[in-house]
Every structure is written in structure tokens, then in C-alpha cells.
Design a protein around this motif. Structure first.
Motif, short mmCIF file in Angstrom:
data_model
loop_
_atom_site.label_atom_id
_atom_site.label_comp_id
_atom_site.label_asym_id
_atom_site.label_seq_id
_atom_site.Cartn_x
_atom_site.Cartn_y
_atom_site.Cartn_z
N GLU A 161 -23.88 -19.86 16.42
CA GLU A 161 -24.75 -20.92 15.95
C GLU A 161 -24.70 -21.02 14.42
OE1 GLU A 161 -26.50 -23.15 17.51
OE2 GLU A 161 -26.04 -22.44 19.53
N PRO A 162 -24.74 -22.23 13.88
CA PRO A 162 -24.77 -22.36 12.41
C PRO A 162 -26.07 -21.80 11.87
CG PRO A 162 -25.17 -24.49 13.47
CD PRO A 162 -24.77 -23.54 14.56
N PRO A 163 -26.04 -21.26 10.66
CA PRO A 163 -27.25 -20.70 10.08
C PRO A 163 -28.31 -21.78 9.86
CG PRO A 163 -25.52 -20.87 8.41
CD PRO A 163 -24.88 -21.19 9.73
N GLY A 164 -29.56 -21.42 10.05
CA GLY A 164 -30.64 -22.37 9.81
C GLY A 164 -30.82 -22.63 8.32
N ILE A 165 -30.93 -23.87 7.97
CA ILE A 165 -31.11 -24.25 6.56
C ILE A 165 -32.29 -25.21 6.47
CG2 ILE A 165 -30.08 -25.43 4.57
CD1 ILE A 165 -27.34 -24.59 5.59
N THR A 166 -33.24 -24.88 5.61
CA THR A 166 -34.37 -25.77 5.37
C THR A 166 -33.97 -26.81 4.33
OG1 THR A 166 -35.92 -23.99 5.83
CG2 THR A 166 -36.77 -25.89 4.62
N PHE A 167 -34.19 -28.09 4.66
CA PHE A 167 -33.80 -29.18 3.76
C PHE A 167 -35.05 -30.00 3.44
CE2 PHE A 167 -31.68 -33.24 2.65
CZ PHE A 167 -30.72 -32.75 1.76
N PRO A 168 -35.83 -29.55 2.45
CA PRO A 168 -37.09 -30.23 2.15
C PRO A 168 -36.88 -31.62 1.55
CG PRO A 168 -36.60 -28.60 0.46
CD PRO A 168 -35.56 -28.43 1.53
N ASP A 169 -37.89 -32.44 1.64
CA ASP A 169 -37.84 -33.77 1.05
C ASP A 169 -37.71 -33.64 -0.47
OD1 ASP A 169 -38.41 -36.78 1.66
OD2 ASP A 169 -39.59 -36.30 -0.13
N LEU A 170 -36.93 -34.54 -1.08
CA LEU A 170 -36.70 -34.48 -2.52
C LEU A 170 -38.00 -34.65 -3.31
CD1 LEU A 170 -34.52 -34.27 -4.74
CD2 LEU A 170 -34.27 -36.77 -4.59
N GLY A 171 -38.95 -35.40 -2.76
CA GLY A 171 -40.24 -35.56 -3.41
C GLY A 171 -40.29 -36.67 -4.44
N ARG A 172 -39.23 -37.42 -4.57
CA ARG A 172 -39.20 -38.53 -5.52
C ARG A 172 -38.03 -39.42 -5.14
NH1 ARG A 172 -34.80 -37.29 -8.51
NH2 ARG A 172 -34.36 -35.08 -8.96
N GLU A 173 -37.93 -40.57 -5.80
CA GLU A 173 -36.80 -41.46 -5.56
C GLU A 173 -35.52 -40.84 -6.15
OE1 GLU A 173 -36.51 -44.42 -3.90
OE2 GLU A 173 -38.52 -43.89 -3.17
N PRO A 174 -34.41 -40.93 -5.44
CA PRO A 174 -33.15 -40.42 -6.00
C PRO A 174 -32.81 -41.11 -7.31
CG PRO A 174 -32.91 -40.93 -3.66
CD PRO A 174 -34.24 -41.48 -4.09
N VAL A 175 -32.19 -40.38 -8.22
CA VAL A 175 -31.86 -40.90 -9.55
C VAL A 175 -30.39 -41.32 -9.58
CG1 VAL A 175 -31.68 -40.32 -12.00
CG2 VAL A 175 -33.57 -39.42 -10.63
#
Length: 258
Positions: A228-242
Motif C-alpha cells: 500500500e502507498p504510504p498515507g500522506i496528509t494533504f491539508p487545505d492551503l488555507g488561501r487562494e493559490p498565488v
């Protein structure tokens, strides 16, 4: 009639997922995998290797395609320059031709003496026993091609500027030595098809089907390819992309399309 591209792509996709999982297993367990791709000129070794490694990490899975030996290498133990390319723990090495050059092109084209070829065939089972006993997973594939297909592919190389680099004087000389290569292959198989390092022959008259057959066989012979691929947490950026910004230099103009 050869396999259609769409049919091939659909069949290859699940195998590619298995290859990626297999590579994770190799990394996680520290396994060392060596796959030899041998066969006549134009058999399809390059395409088969590309199909295996297309989605794998190039730092983990590498191809070894050695040129002719240097003057210094000609004075070494024959296997020495190949040993230098064997995998470390967690690596996969795909040999586009291998130490079996001595039993094939070197024998047929007269680059090795009868004594050298005989010595090689005597030593190979011992050499490969050492590799396997040390834990290397060794797989040896011969890609089989009828002369009619070989002629068709050589002509294609001649007519296609993008493939012309694949056409060498040795390729052209091989046209007259098809039966000699058959005899050399049979002698090689008789001497080196061993329980600890067996050969597998794959029909590559249809290269797409041949790739699928080879990959399915390879995956079926590795002890356990599921990881299985390792678990990775991908949180929301929290702002508009620049958007990218530039000061010293600007990007060059886009390639014109349409």
C-alpha cells in the motif's frame, strides 16, 4: 494482425499499477531485482523495458545498456563491468542486453573466440548461482521474433528518420546470420537454463502483446508485489493559490500552436 493501441493501453494500465506496487514492495523490503532482456535485433527489448519502467521512480529503477567494452575492460574478468551495475537494496535494474552478449552477438559475429564462449557458458551458471544465493531476484527473458518481422522492422528503421539511429552495421549483418543466431541461442539455453536461473521465452512477433505477456509473467514470479502507498496528509492551503511572479527574467514565448 497485431494488437490495437487502445486494446493494449487498456490491458497495460492495471499491470502498470501492479508494477508501481511491486516497486514499493521492493523498496520496503530491500529486495534487489535484476531483469535481463535478450533477443534478436528489432525484437523489442527497448519497448519492453520502457513499458516496465514508464511509471516507476527512475532513482529506483534504472536501465543498463552498455556499449562495447573499452580496451581496459577487455582485460578485466568478463563479468566485472556488469557486476558494477547490480542493484543495491530496494533497487530494480533492467539490462538491455547483458553478459549474454558473449553467447550471442560476440559468438555469431566473431568478436569472441570459441574458447571464450565455451568458458563463458561454463561460468555463467556458477556466476548466477552466486547472485541468486546472495538474495538477488534474477529474471532472464528472451524476446523471440520471426525473420519476416525482423525484416519488416529493419526496413521501418531505414525509412523512419526518427528510428534510423537504431540501424547499425551489425543489425544489417545479422540479416544473413539468422540461423546462426538461432543455433547460438539454443546452445546458450542448453547451458544456462538452470533451476536457480531459468530462461523465459516470450513471443514478440506482436510487440504489444509480448510486453503484456512479459510483464504479467514478471509480476507473477515476484513473491509478493502488493504494498500500500504510504498515507500522506494533504491539508487545505488555507488561501487562494498565488500566481508565479518574475523580476530579473521573464519566461520565453510559448510554443505557437494553431
Amino acid at each position: 494482425m497485431g494488437m490495437k493501441r487502445g486494446e493494449y493501453d487498456n490491458a497495460l494500465e492495471p499491470l502498470t499499477h501492479e508494477l508501481v506496487s511491486m516497486a514499493r514492495w521492493v523498496r520496503a523490503t530491500g529486495a534487489r531485482v535484476v531483469v535481463l532482456f535478450e533477443g534478436r535485433d528489432t525484437a523489442g527489448k527497448g519497448g519492453a523495458i520502457s513499458a516496465v519502467r514508464a511509471k516507476l521512480n527512475p532513482r529506483q529503477c534504472r536501465t543498463v545498456a552498455l556499449s562495447k567494452p573499452t580496451e581496459a575492460e577487455l582485460t578485466q574478468w568478463y563479468f566485472q563491468r556488469y557486476v558494477a551495475h547490480l542493484p543495491c537494496a530496494g533497487e530494480i535494474v533492467l539490462f538491455d542486453r547483458s553478459w549474454y552478449n558473449r553467447a550471442g552477438v560476440e559468438k555469431v559475429m566473431g568478436y569472441a573466440s570459441d574458447a571464450q564462449v565455451t568458458s563463458f557458458l561454463d561460468q555463467v551458471p556458477v556466476f548466477e548461482r552466486l547472485l541468486v544465493d546472495d538474495g538477488i531476484l534474477l529474471f532472464k527473458y528472451w524476446l523471440a521474433t520471426d525473420q519476416e518481422k525482423q525484416e519488416e522492422r529493419l526496413r521501418e528503421r531505414l525509412d523512419d528518420p526518427l528510428k534510423r539511429w537504431k540501424l547499425s552495421p551489425i543489425d544489417l549483418a545479422a540479416r544473413e546470420k539468422y540461423d546462426d543466431y538461432t543455433a547460438a541461442r539454443e546452445a546458450m539455453l542448453a547451458a544456462t537454463h538452470t533451476p536457480h536461473a531459468p530462461w523465459t521465452l516470450v513471443d514478440f512477433n506482436d510487440q504489444k502483446r509480448g510486453r503484456l505477456t512479459l510483464i504479467r509473467d514478471l509480476l507473477g514470479r515476484i513473491p509478493d508485489t502488493h504494498e500500500e502507498p504510504p498515507g500522506i496528509t494533504f491539508p487545505d492551503l488555507g488561501r487562494e493559490p498565488v500566481a508565479e511572479s518574475y523580476g530579473v527574467l521573464q519566461p520565453i514565448a510559448d510554443y505557437p500552436v494553431g
